[in-house]
Design an enzyme around this catalytic site. Structure first.
Site, short mmCIF file in Angstrom:
data_model
loop_
_atom_site.label_atom_id
_atom_site.label_comp_id
_atom_site.label_asym_id
_atom_site.label_seq_id
_atom_site.Cartn_x
_atom_site.Cartn_y
_atom_site.Cartn_z
CE LYS A 81 -4.04 1.92 2.84
NZ LYS A 81 -4.74 1.95 3.81
CB SER A 156 -8.09 3.55 2.98
OG SER A 156 -7.30 2.88 4.05
CB SER A 180 -8.20 0.60 5.82
OG SER A 180 -8.88 1.79 5.68
N1 GLN Z 1 -13.17 3.77 6.47
C1 GLN Z 1 -12.48 4.38 7.70
C2 GLN Z 1 -12.10 5.76 7.57
O1 GLN Z 1 -12.42 6.25 6.60
C3 GLN Z 1 -11.38 3.31 8.00
C4 GLN Z 1 -9.89 3.86 7.17
C5 GLN Z 1 -8.79 2.81 7.70
O2 GLN Z 1 -8.91 1.86 8.22
N2 GLN Z 1 -7.74 3.52 7.41
O3 GLN Z 1 -11.66 6.21 8.49
#
Ligand code: GLN
Length: 481
Positions: A81, A156, A180
């Site tokens: 990532k 994400s 994420s």
């Molecule tokens: N969807 C969550 C957010 O927008 C989680 C993001 C993540 O785990 N990096 O914060």
């Protein structure tokens, strides 16, 4: 001869390499061919390291010839990532503010992979600074779901999930602050592990919300998750929150008691997803000692708590991008203050700005007690729910996502609905415990993930139950794209 070696999992590829049936160079070639064929549609990668990967593969093949194999994953391609620093390789965090940033060092997980002989095949797309649930917040491109390219891969870490699901690498790393890893793993039909907080070093992971962030894995099987986790985990003195503790010993699933939180099956859960999860639990029942209903009474507050604590930590962590120290700097500024304001205004995306503003508000002098301090107190209650539950059960089962993959654009105008996607994942980050998404089945030809949640350092139990579940579930088709 094309052998489609990109279709192998880590374990299979490692066995074949050991028996000298194939070479690392052939695996890399097949993955690069697949990337050439598919990534124009999927958009999983921000950077593909073709030349570097081929060179590393040759080195790996030489090591093998001379009997100096570094580890089980020597010669195998892993995608990373793009929020995890790779020395001399652009790392953008999916943000215009770091569009041309080249880190001078490797994150600890990357050093560990390199020491193990693994090959970094590319950097994957993500929501800007890992903020989002759909990978639509990337400043560069929108990643598509390999099961249906009109849908999101989840976020994400959508690029990593889609790269594994569409067989453009054998495994990948992501980060999980509120879901994420597990959420995109669920939506793309791959295994996603969010480890215990502190079990994997965060050194070199660009911080989103430091008390919640954790690096973890995307793989095709649970066994592969275990292999990769064992390589990237362990104490690191470069990370002040790194744990210097052994994992708990694993227990035979036959002796496990599993808990089903009633709060995870109420309104909000799509009935079709519910059906797949209930069937998965039925399949596990004969393999374990007992399955009981439990309650996590404070789970209902987790979303609010997360979206205060996370905003505050985000606003603090993103303060370092000021147009001076790193990345983008505005071309038109009269003085230093304008450098700060314009650089940030021009280079942060809408979601980053939203979170910076709300985080600054919730932590400002007049409001900190009302929001941030209260949220921290409720966080303790969310954590205590799990501690109480784990006095009675070994592991907890539930859904990962309330729905299957949604359409691209469906939720972009409504951040609150987007935030609701995290309802079953964020309490795990608030509590600092491990959880894994394992493909449970399909609903209308879209994958559904089963979430296995355990107490801190119980990864070994999660792996053994995960493997038992894969056995009971049987083979699933792979993504059609
Ligand atoms: N969807 C969550 C957010 O927008 C989680 C993001 C993540 O785990 N990096 O914060």
């Amino acid at each position: 001869m094309n052998m489609d070696l990109n279709k192998l999992n880590l374990k299979e590829a490692s066995e074949k390499l050991k028996n000298e049936k194939i070479t690392s160079t052939e695996i890399i070639d097949d993955c690069l061919t697949q990337i050439g064929k598919k990534d124009n549609d999927i958009n999983a990668y921000l950077t593909v390291l073709s030349d570097e990967a081929k060179k590393s593969a040759e080195e790996s093949d030489m090591r093998r010839k001379s009997g100096r194999v570094a580890s089980e994953i020597d010669g195998l391609p892993i995608a990373i990532k793009d929020v995890i620093c790779t020395k001399s390789i652009k790392t953008t965090a999916g943000s215009k503010i770091l569009e041309n940033f080249i880190p001078p060092y490797d994150a600890t997980v990357v050093s560990k992979l390199k020491d193990a002989g693994a090959i970094i095949i590319g950097k994957t797309n993500l929501d800007e600074f890992a903020m989002g649930s759909s990978t639509e917040n990337s400043a560069f491109k929108i990643t598509k779901n390999p099961w249906d390219i009109s849908r999101v891969p989840g976020g994400s870490s959508g690029g990593s999930a889609a790269a594994v699901a569409s067989e453009m690498c054998l495994a990948a790393l992501g980060s999980d602050t509120g879901g994420s890893i597990r959420f995109p793993a669920s939506l793309c039909g791959v295994v996603g592990l969010k480890p215990t907080y502190g079990a994997v070093s965060r050194y070199g992971l660009m911080a989103m919300a430091s008390s919640l962030d954790q690096i973890g894995t995307f793989t095709k099987t649970v066994e592969d998750a275990e292999i990769l986790f064992n390589i990237i985990s362990g104490f690191d003195k470069q990370d002040s929150t790194s744990l210097n503790k052994e994992l708990n010993k694993s227990k035979d699933p036959k002796n496990m008691v599993l808990g089903i939180p009633k709060e995870y099956f109420s309104e909000g859960l799509d009935p079709k997803v519910k059906e797949v999860i209930e069937k998965a639990i039925e399949k596990l029942k004969p393999k374990v000692k007992e399955v009981v209903e439990i309650s996590l009474p404070n789970a209902q507050y987790a979303l609010e708590v997360y979206y205060i604590i996370m905003f505050v930590e985000v606003s603090s962590n993103l303060a370092r991008y000021d147009g001076v120290k790193y990345g983008y700097s505005t071309k038109e500024a009269k003085d230093l203050i304008e450098v700060y304001f314009k650089s940030r205004a021009e280079a942060f995306g809408a979601e980053a700005k939203r979170r910076i503003i709300l985080g600054n508000y919730a932590s400002s002098a007049g409001y900190i007690d009302q929001y941030y301090s209260r949220a921290q107190k409720v966080r303790t209650l969310v954590k205590k729910d799990f501690e109480d539950a784990f006095k009675k059960v070994d592991l907890i089962l539930g859904p990962v996502s309330p729905t299957t993959a949604f359409k691209i654009g469906e939720k972009t105008d409504d951040p609150l609905t987007m935030y609701l996607s995290d309802i079953y994942t964020i309490s795990i980050n608030l509590a600092g415990i491990p959880a894994m998404s394992v493909p449970a089945g399909l609903s209308n030809n879209l994958p559904v993930g089963l979430q296995i949640i355990g107490p801190g350092l119980s990864e070994n139990n999660i792996f053994s139950l995960g493997k038992t579940f894969e056995g009971a579930r049987g083979e699933l088709p792979s993504a059609p794209v």
